[in-house]
Design a protein around this motif. Structure first.
Motif, PDB file in Angstrom:
ATOM      1  N   ARG A   1     -10.157   1.152   1.561  1.00 31.46           N
ATOM      2  CA  ARG A   1      -9.769   2.196   0.608  1.00 31.46           C
ATOM      3  C   ARG A   1      -8.596   3.003   1.157  1.00 31.46           C
ATOM      4  NH1 ARG A   1     -13.386   7.194  -2.023  1.00 31.46           N
ATOM      5  NH2 ARG A   1     -11.568   8.264  -2.938  1.00 31.46           N
ATOM      6  N   GLN A   2      -8.680   3.396   2.423  1.00 27.57           N
ATOM      7  CA  GLN A   2      -7.598   4.177   3.027  1.00 27.57           C
ATOM      8  C   GLN A   2      -6.296   3.381   3.042  1.00 27.57           C
ATOM      9  OE1 GLN A   2      -8.946   5.437   6.889  1.00 27.57           O
ATOM     10  NE2 GLN A   2     -10.744   6.491   6.055  1.00 27.57           N
ATOM     11  N   PHE A   3      -6.390   2.117   3.391  1.00 30.24           N
ATOM     12  CA  PHE A   3      -5.200   1.259   3.432  1.00 30.24           C
ATOM     13  C   PHE A   3      -4.542   1.186   2.054  1.00 30.24           C
ATOM     14  CE2 PHE A   3      -3.037  -2.792   2.946  1.00 30.24           C
ATOM     15  CZ  PHE A   3      -2.336  -2.943   4.130  1.00 30.24           C
ATOM     16  N   LEU A   4      -5.325   0.856   1.035  1.00 27.55           N
ATOM     17  CA  LEU A   4      -4.771   0.654  -0.304  1.00 27.55           C
ATOM     18  C   LEU A   4      -4.229   1.955  -0.888  1.00 27.55           C
ATOM     19  CD1 LEU A   4      -7.567  -1.732  -1.618  1.00 27.55           C
ATOM     20  CD2 LEU A   4      -5.266  -2.379  -0.877  1.00 27.55           C
ATOM     21  N   GLU A   5      -4.932   3.052  -0.664  1.00 30.61           N
ATOM     22  CA  GLU A   5      -4.457   4.330  -1.185  1.00 30.61           C
ATOM     23  C   GLU A   5      -3.178   4.774  -0.484  1.00 30.61           C
ATOM     24  OE1 GLU A   5      -8.426   6.598  -2.876  1.00 30.61           O
ATOM     25  OE2 GLU A   5      -7.940   6.832  -0.741  1.00 30.61           O
ATOM     26  N   GLN A   6      -3.099   4.551   0.812  1.00 34.67           N
ATOM     27  CA  GLN A   6      -1.895   4.969   1.533  1.00 34.67           C
ATOM     28  C   GLN A   6      -0.682   4.137   1.102  1.00 34.67           C
ATOM     29  OE1 GLN A   6      -2.303   5.408   5.817  1.00 34.67           O
ATOM     30  NE2 GLN A   6      -4.341   6.307   5.589  1.00 34.67           N
ATOM     31  N   VAL A   7      -0.884   2.839   0.860  1.00 33.53           N
ATOM     32  CA  VAL A   7       0.226   2.029   0.353  1.00 33.53           C
ATOM     33  C   VAL A   7       0.646   2.532  -1.023  1.00 33.53           C
ATOM     34  CG1 VAL A   7       0.937  -0.270  -0.412  1.00 33.53           C
ATOM     35  CG2 VAL A   7      -0.393  -0.014   1.693  1.00 33.53           C
ATOM     36  N   ALA A   8      -0.320   2.760  -1.904  1.00 33.17           N
ATOM     37  CA  ALA A   8       0.002   3.218  -3.254  1.00 33.17           C
ATOM     38  C   ALA A   8       0.674   4.590  -3.237  1.00 33.17           C
ATOM     39  CB  ALA A   8      -1.257   3.260  -4.115  1.00 33.17           C
ATOM     40  N   ASP A   9       0.230   5.464  -2.339  1.00 35.06           N
ATOM     41  CA  ASP A   9       0.836   6.800  -2.239  1.00 35.06           C
ATOM     42  C   ASP A   9       2.325   6.722  -1.923  1.00 35.06           C
ATOM     43  OD1 ASP A   9      -1.567   8.074  -2.716  1.00 35.06           O
ATOM     44  OD2 ASP A   9      -1.994   8.473  -0.596  1.00 35.06           O
ATOM     45  N   GLN A  10       2.699   5.725  -1.123  1.00 35.44           N
ATOM     46  CA  GLN A  10       4.076   5.642  -0.639  1.00 35.44           C
ATOM     47  C   GLN A  10       4.932   4.617  -1.383  1.00 35.44           C
ATOM     48  OE1 GLN A  10       4.242   5.640   3.854  1.00 35.44           O
ATOM     49  NE2 GLN A  10       2.019   5.741   3.652  1.00 35.44           N
ATOM     50  N   SER A  11       4.301   3.809  -2.228  1.00 38.25           N
ATOM     51  CA  SER A  11       5.036   2.763  -2.925  1.00 38.25           C
ATOM     52  C   SER A  11       5.899   3.367  -4.033  1.00 38.25           C
ATOM     53  CB  SER A  11       4.067   1.749  -3.543  1.00 38.25           C
ATOM     54  OG  SER A  11       4.760   0.855  -4.391  1.00 38.25           O
ATOM     55  N   PRO A  12       7.151   2.922  -4.153  1.00 39.30           N
ATOM     56  CA  PRO A  12       7.983   3.358  -5.273  1.00 39.30           C
ATOM     57  C   PRO A  12       7.632   2.644  -6.582  1.00 39.30           C
ATOM     58  CG  PRO A  12       9.213   1.833  -3.908  1.00 39.30           C
ATOM     59  CD  PRO A  12       7.900   2.058  -3.208  1.00 39.30           C
TER      60      PRO A  12
ATOM     61  N   GLU B   1     -14.641  -4.108  -2.086  1.00 42.00           N
ATOM     62  CA  GLU B   1     -15.945  -3.802  -2.654  1.00 42.00           C
ATOM     63  C   GLU B   1     -15.807  -3.092  -4.004  1.00 42.00           C
ATOM     64  OE1 GLU B   1     -18.769  -4.862  -1.667  1.00 42.00           O
ATOM     65  OE2 GLU B   1     -18.044  -5.759   0.195  1.00 42.00           O
ATOM     66  N   PRO B   2     -16.746  -3.361  -4.937  1.00 44.08           N
ATOM     67  CA  PRO B   2     -16.667  -2.705  -6.245  1.00 44.08           C
ATOM     68  C   PRO B   2     -16.593  -1.184  -6.157  1.00 44.08           C
ATOM     69  CG  PRO B   2     -18.232  -4.511  -6.333  1.00 44.08           C
ATOM     70  CD  PRO B   2     -17.822  -4.368  -4.890  1.00 44.08           C
ATOM     71  N   GLU B   3     -17.309  -0.598  -5.207  1.00 44.11           N
ATOM     72  CA  GLU B   3     -17.263   0.868  -5.097  1.00 44.11           C
ATOM     73  C   GLU B   3     -15.893   1.355  -4.638  1.00 44.11           C
ATOM     74  OE1 GLU B   3     -19.739  -0.524  -1.409  1.00 44.11           O
ATOM     75  OE2 GLU B   3     -19.418  -1.136  -3.503  1.00 44.11           O
ATOM     76  N   THR B   4     -15.210   0.530  -3.844  1.00 45.82           N
ATOM     77  CA  THR B   4     -13.839   0.878  -3.446  1.00 45.82           C
ATOM     78  C   THR B   4     -12.921   0.855  -4.659  1.00 45.82           C
ATOM     79  OG1 THR B   4     -14.194  -0.083  -1.249  1.00 45.82           O
ATOM     80  CG2 THR B   4     -11.907   0.229  -1.956  1.00 45.82           C
ATOM     81  N   LEU B   5     -13.069  -0.171  -5.494  1.00 45.85           N
ATOM     82  CA  LEU B   5     -12.234  -0.265  -6.688  1.00 45.85           C
ATOM     83  C   LEU B   5     -12.538   0.853  -7.672  1.00 45.85           C
ATOM     84  CD1 LEU B   5     -12.389  -4.116  -6.986  1.00 45.85           C
ATOM     85  CD2 LEU B   5     -10.319  -2.771  -6.623  1.00 45.85           C
ATOM     86  N   THR B   6     -13.804   1.212  -7.798  1.00 48.65           N
ATOM     87  CA  THR B   6     -14.159   2.338  -8.656  1.00 48.65           C
ATOM     88  C   THR B   6     -13.477   3.613  -8.175  1.00 48.65           C
ATOM     89  OG1 THR B   6     -16.302   1.332  -9.149  1.00 48.65           O
ATOM     90  CG2 THR B   6     -16.075   3.671  -9.603  1.00 48.65           C
ATOM     91  N   ALA B   7     -13.430   3.776  -6.851  1.00 51.35           N
ATOM     92  CA  ALA B   7     -12.839   4.986  -6.274  1.00 51.35           C
ATOM     93  C   ALA B   7     -11.336   5.046  -6.460  1.00 51.35           C
ATOM     94  CB  ALA B   7     -13.191   5.073  -4.788  1.00 51.35           C
ATOM     95  N   VAL B   8     -10.650   3.877  -6.362  1.00 49.12           N
ATOM     96  CA  VAL B   8      -9.182   3.888  -6.427  1.00 49.12           C
ATOM     97  C   VAL B   8      -8.649   3.644  -7.833  1.00 49.12           C
ATOM     98  CG1 VAL B   8      -9.049   3.099  -4.039  1.00 49.12           C
ATOM     99  CG2 VAL B   8      -8.853   1.421  -5.899  1.00 49.12           C
TER     100      VAL B   8
ATOM    101  N   ALA C   1     -14.463   1.832   3.637  1.00 50.68           N
ATOM    102  CA  ALA C   1     -13.588   3.006   3.667  1.00 50.68           C
ATOM    103  C   ALA C   1     -12.230   2.676   4.270  1.00 50.68           C
ATOM    104  CB  ALA C   1     -14.255   4.129   4.464  1.00 50.68           C
ATOM    105  N   GLY C   2     -12.204   1.722   5.196  1.00 50.68           N
ATOM    106  CA  GLY C   2     -10.935   1.345   5.803  1.00 50.68           C
ATOM    107  C   GLY C   2     -10.006   0.703   4.793  1.00 50.68           C
TER     108      GLY C   2
END
Length: 297
Positions: A122-133, A150-157, A119-120
């Motif tokens: 996932r949060q990191f990657l999503e927060q970067v993507a949310d703010q990336s131009p 993890e595969p489940e993280t990639l499935t989620a994002v 989950a950590g």
């Protein structure tokens, strides 16, 4: 630019040439780009692992990205390395890349203080993507980050509007195929482990993102384009000795030695903590390059 289509092929993680004083050699970098474009590379990725991003300052990364966009942008996509250990720093690198004119940013999970729970990451990657131009390509390289995505993280994002796909350099084909099965068709899947490129392509990978395409882009372009199983296996077998050298001495050192052998770099200098390939191993790398450049029978 529609990135899924544009990056369905071979993208090169470009080396960062240094002169003997350890400074970035702009002319050698531009010459490398021209060599790649001339021989059919579909995209370029400066400031990746092979580009020694971890040995570059922020200003140097920005400079390399500007050079790449100036000399390759428009003809092929430019993916900009934006790996960092904090969300804020990774976002800052994506902003620099956007200012330089890059088409997408490449982001790893945080390294050093690796997540103790998927989950950590996932949060990191999503927060970067949310703010990336820029759109974000994820980069799985567990040997350098301390753990895989993890595969489940990639499935989620995978359905995130600004996450376009994955470069997988784990060397685990089962992992790659698992992610391929679990993510949408439009989620770009690039094989980053040169020794697994042919089987990955045969199983549905969109393309490769491979260090040794610096050295023999013509062989990688042929490997991607060929539908002849025998020729594909022949090329994969010919790549193997160079890949073994990369595994032994590091991707940047071995790739630069091979480029110097081809006369495409004036020197194979790397920055500490990397060291150059020992002199008594260079002949074997040259021989492997020669084998790859042999014409098809």
């Amino acid at each position: 630019m529609e990135l899924h289509h544009a990056l369905s092929g071979i993208t090169c993680p470009v080396v960062t040439p240094f002169d003997d004083a350890g400074e970035i050699d702009d002319d050698a970098f531009v010459a490398t780009l021209e060599h790649l474009l001339e021989h059919g590379i579909d995209g370029v990725f400066p400031c990746g692992t092979t580009g020694e991003f971890a040995s570059l300052t922020r200003e140097e990364r920005r400079h390399v990205h500007e050079l790449a966009v100036e000399h390759a942008g428009g003809e092929v996509p430019v993916l900009a390395g934006a790996a960092a250990t904090s969300v804020a720093e990774a976002v800052a690198y994506t902003e620099d890349a956007a200012d330089a004119g890059a088409d997408a940013a490449v982001v790893t999970p945080p390294y050093f203080h690796t997540a103790n729970d998927p989950a950590g990451n996932r949060q990191f990657l999503e927060q970067v993507a949310d703010q990336s131009p820029l759109p974000v390509l994820l980069y799985n390289i567990p040997v350098c980050t301390g753990g895989r995505i993890e595969p489940e993280t990639l499935t989620a994002v995978a359905t995130h509007d600004d996450i376009i796909g994955l470069k997988d350099s784990s060397g685990d084909l089962e992992y790659f195929l698992s992610v391929l099965r679990q993510t949408p068709e439009e989620f770009l899947m690039l094989q980053g482990y040169d020794a697994l490129l042919v089987p990955a392509l045969r199983m549905g990978a969109d393309g490769g993102l491979n260090a040794l395409s610096n050295v023999v882009p013509e062989a990688y372009a042929e490997l991607y384009d060929t539908f002849d199983a025998e020729r594909g296996e022949e090329l994969q077998d010919a790549i193997a000795p160079l890949f073994d050298a990369c595994a032994s001495y590091g991707f940047a050192p071995a790739t630069k030695t091979a480029l110097e052998y081809r006369g495409l770099l004036p020197t194979d200098s790397v920055r500490p903590p990397l060291v150059s390939v020992p002199a008594d191993e260079r002949a074997a790398i040259g021989s492997a390059v020669d084998d790859l450049l042999l014409p098809a029978n």
